[in-house]
Design an enzyme around this catalytic site. Structure first.
Site, PDB file in Angstrom:
ATOM      1  N   PRO A   9       0.787  -1.227   0.000  1.00  0.00           N
ATOM      2  CA  PRO A   9       0.000   0.000   0.000  1.00  0.00           C
ATOM      3  C   PRO A   9       0.825   1.288   0.000  1.00  0.00           C
ATOM      4  O   PRO A   9       1.871   1.351   0.640  1.00  0.00           O
ATOM      5  CB  PRO A   9      -0.814  -0.107   1.300  1.00  0.00           C
ATOM      6  CG  PRO A   9      -0.089  -1.099   2.130  1.00  0.00           C
ATOM      7  CD  PRO A   9       0.541  -2.060   1.178  1.00  0.00           C
ATOM      8  N   ASN A  10       0.312   2.237  -0.730  1.00  0.00           N
ATOM      9  CA  ASN A  10       0.856   3.602  -0.831  1.00  0.00           C
ATOM     10  C   ASN A  10       2.124   3.709  -1.673  1.00  0.00           C
ATOM     11  O   ASN A  10       2.605   4.819  -1.926  1.00  0.00           O
ATOM     12  CB  ASN A  10       1.103   4.214   0.573  1.00  0.00           C
ATOM     13  CG  ASN A  10      -0.176   4.273   1.381  1.00  0.00           C
ATOM     14  OD1 ASN A  10      -1.165   4.823   0.911  1.00  0.00           O
ATOM     15  ND2 ASN A  10      -0.184   3.680   2.557  1.00  0.00           N
ATOM     16  N   ARG A  17       5.129  11.070  -2.406  1.00  0.00           N
ATOM     17  CA  ARG A  17       4.876  10.736  -1.008  1.00  0.00           C
ATOM     18  C   ARG A  17       6.149  10.904  -0.179  1.00  0.00           C
ATOM     19  O   ARG A  17       7.133  10.207  -0.390  1.00  0.00           O
ATOM     20  CB  ARG A  17       4.436   9.265  -0.961  1.00  0.00           C
ATOM     21  CG  ARG A  17       4.355   8.689   0.402  1.00  0.00           C
ATOM     22  CD  ARG A  17       4.286   7.166   0.336  1.00  0.00           C
ATOM     23  NE  ARG A  17       4.118   6.614   1.659  1.00  0.00           N
ATOM     24  CZ  ARG A  17       4.409   5.367   1.992  1.00  0.00           C
ATOM     25  NH1 ARG A  17       4.869   4.522   1.088  1.00  0.00           N
ATOM     26  NH2 ARG A  17       4.241   4.945   3.215  1.00  0.00           N
ATOM     27  N   TYR A  22      11.322   8.777   1.025  1.00  0.00           N
ATOM     28  CA  TYR A  22      11.218   7.747  -0.022  1.00  0.00           C
ATOM     29  C   TYR A  22      11.814   8.148  -1.366  1.00  0.00           C
ATOM     30  O   TYR A  22      11.847   7.338  -2.284  1.00  0.00           O
ATOM     31  CB  TYR A  22       9.745   7.352  -0.191  1.00  0.00           C
ATOM     32  CG  TYR A  22       9.142   6.750   1.056  1.00  0.00           C
ATOM     33  CD1 TYR A  22       9.646   5.564   1.591  1.00  0.00           C
ATOM     34  CD2 TYR A  22       8.087   7.370   1.723  1.00  0.00           C
ATOM     35  CE1 TYR A  22       9.109   5.013   2.749  1.00  0.00           C
ATOM     36  CE2 TYR A  22       7.541   6.817   2.875  1.00  0.00           C
ATOM     37  CZ  TYR A  22       8.058   5.645   3.387  1.00  0.00           C
ATOM     38  OH  TYR A  22       7.538   5.090   4.524  1.00  0.00           O
ATOM     39  N   ASN A  73       8.140  -5.674  -1.231  1.00  0.00           N
ATOM     40  CA  ASN A  73       8.084  -4.503  -0.359  1.00  0.00           C
ATOM     41  C   ASN A  73       6.637  -4.448   0.116  1.00  0.00           C
ATOM     42  O   ASN A  73       5.763  -3.920  -0.576  1.00  0.00           O
ATOM     43  CB  ASN A  73       8.467  -3.216  -1.087  1.00  0.00           C
ATOM     44  CG  ASN A  73       8.497  -2.026  -0.119  1.00  0.00           C
ATOM     45  OD1 ASN A  73       8.060  -2.142   1.035  1.00  0.00           O
ATOM     46  ND2 ASN A  73       9.005  -0.894  -0.583  1.00  0.00           N
ATOM     47  N   ALA A  76       3.379  -0.942   4.635  1.00  0.00           N
ATOM     48  CA  ALA A  76       2.855  -0.976   6.014  1.00  0.00           C
ATOM     49  C   ALA A  76       2.446  -2.382   6.450  1.00  0.00           C
ATOM     50  O   ALA A  76       2.499  -2.708   7.645  1.00  0.00           O
ATOM     51  CB  ALA A  76       1.682  -0.017   6.134  1.00  0.00           C
ATOM     52  N   GLU A  97      12.756  -9.707   1.296  1.00  0.00           N
ATOM     53  CA  GLU A  97      12.029  -8.539   1.813  1.00  0.00           C
ATOM     54  C   GLU A  97      12.822  -7.273   1.511  1.00  0.00           C
ATOM     55  O   GLU A  97      14.027  -7.237   1.763  1.00  0.00           O
ATOM     56  CB  GLU A  97      11.863  -8.684   3.336  1.00  0.00           C
ATOM     57  CG  GLU A  97      11.234  -7.463   3.976  1.00  0.00           C
ATOM     58  CD  GLU A  97      11.125  -7.582   5.495  1.00  0.00           C
ATOM     59  OE1 GLU A  97      11.497  -8.631   6.062  1.00  0.00           O
ATOM     60  OE2 GLU A  97      10.671  -6.606   6.111  1.00  0.00           O
ATOM     61  N   HIS A  99      12.853  -2.746   1.514  1.00  0.00           N
ATOM     62  CA  HIS A  99      12.281  -1.450   1.888  1.00  0.00           C
ATOM     63  C   HIS A  99      13.180  -0.355   1.340  1.00  0.00           C
ATOM     64  O   HIS A  99      14.410  -0.501   1.331  1.00  0.00           O
ATOM     65  CB  HIS A  99      12.199  -1.295   3.411  1.00  0.00           C
ATOM     66  CG  HIS A  99      11.366  -2.360   4.031  1.00  0.00           C
ATOM     67  ND1 HIS A  99       9.997  -2.329   4.005  1.00  0.00           N
ATOM     68  CD2 HIS A  99      11.706  -3.518   4.653  1.00  0.00           C
ATOM     69  CE1 HIS A  99       9.525  -3.413   4.588  1.00  0.00           C
ATOM     70  NE2 HIS A  99      10.538  -4.162   4.980  1.00  0.00           N
ATOM     71  N   ARG A 106      13.777   4.031  12.047  1.00  0.00           N
ATOM     72  CA  ARG A 106      12.571   4.879  12.079  1.00  0.00           C
ATOM     73  C   ARG A 106      11.744   4.587  13.342  1.00  0.00           C
ATOM     74  O   ARG A 106      12.280   4.109  14.324  1.00  0.00           O
ATOM     75  CB  ARG A 106      11.789   4.651  10.780  1.00  0.00           C
ATOM     76  CG  ARG A 106      12.596   5.049   9.535  1.00  0.00           C
ATOM     77  CD  ARG A 106      11.796   4.899   8.266  1.00  0.00           C
ATOM     78  NE  ARG A 106      10.634   5.769   8.273  1.00  0.00           N
ATOM     79  CZ  ARG A 106       9.599   5.642   7.430  1.00  0.00           C
ATOM     80  NH1 ARG A 106       9.630   4.685   6.506  1.00  0.00           N
ATOM     81  NH2 ARG A 106       8.583   6.468   7.484  1.00  0.00           N
TER      82      ARG A 106
HETATM   83  C1  DQA Z   1       8.459   0.952   3.456  1.00  0.00           C
HETATM   84  C2  DQA Z   1       8.603   1.112   4.981  1.00  0.00           C
HETATM   85  C3  DQA Z   1       7.272   0.872   5.691  1.00  0.00           C
HETATM   86  O1  DQA Z   1       7.421   1.038   7.093  1.00  0.00           O
HETATM   87  C4  DQA Z   1       6.234   1.852   5.200  1.00  0.00           C
HETATM   88  O2  DQA Z   1       4.976   1.562   5.792  1.00  0.00           O
HETATM   89  C5  DQA Z   1       6.139   1.923   3.714  1.00  0.00           C
HETATM   90  C6  DQA Z   1       7.356   1.834   2.906  1.00  0.00           C
HETATM   91  C7  DQA Z   1       9.755   1.305   2.703  1.00  0.00           C
HETATM   92  O3  DQA Z   1       9.888   0.906   1.552  1.00  0.00           O
HETATM   93  O4  DQA Z   1      10.623   1.993   3.250  1.00  0.00           O
HETATM   94  O5  DQA Z   1       5.064   2.150   3.164  1.00  0.00           O
HETATM   95  O6  DQA Z   1       8.151  -0.417   3.183  1.00  0.00           O
END
Ligand code: DQA
Length: 144
Positions: A9-10, A17, A22, A73, A76, A97, A99, A106
């Protein structure tokens, strides 16, 4: 070799964003650069994004027999989703995994990943390069 890249998501909002966290690169830019690198390496990449946990679960289930490695990725959902963890365990495909940000540097709620224990490893904190490093890691998994 077929690699499935999944984005949670997002991540469709990448570029606009919180760019201080990011970066300014869009998800489409990352997908294009990955496709170029994958073509050079002679592998195929399927790159997807969803804001819906169930859709991600379905894609993981459907990866069986079609993909060699899953790079995820989970955004959240990394920190909340037993369903994604169970799906990764169920398909028994190697998963990586990733990110963009260093989740360990963080907020405390981001330090815990529910999927980490069922993945081969985690790449976090390298911005868009986390995706390209994951491609390299996926290639290595196949060699080993
Ligand atoms: C994320 C890190 C997560 O904590 C966050 O909710 C994201 C992006 C990252 O790529 O840094 O949406 O996965």
């Amino acid at each position: 070799m077929n690699i499935l890249f999944l984005n949670g998501p997002n991540l469709n909002l990448l570029g606009q964003r919180q760019p201080e966290i990011y970066g300014r690169t869009t998800l489409a830019d990352i997908a294009n650069r990955l496709q170029e690198q994958a073509a050079k390496a002679g592998v195929t990449v399927d790159f997807r994004q969803s804001n819906h946990e169930g859709e991600l679960v379905t894609w993981i289930q459907q990866a069986m027999g079609k993909f060699d490695v899953i790079v995820i990725n989970a955004a959240a959902y990394t920190h909340t989703s037993v369903a994604l963890r169970d799906a990764i365990s169920a398909v028994a495909l190697p998963a990586i995994e990733i990110h963009l940000s260093n989740i360990h540097a963080r907020e405390e709620f981001r330090h815990r990943s529910l999927i980490a224990a069922v993945c081969k490893g985690q790449i976090a904190g390298f911005g868009e390069n986390s995706y390209y490093l994951a491609l390299q890691a996926a290639l290595q998994l196949k060699l080993n």
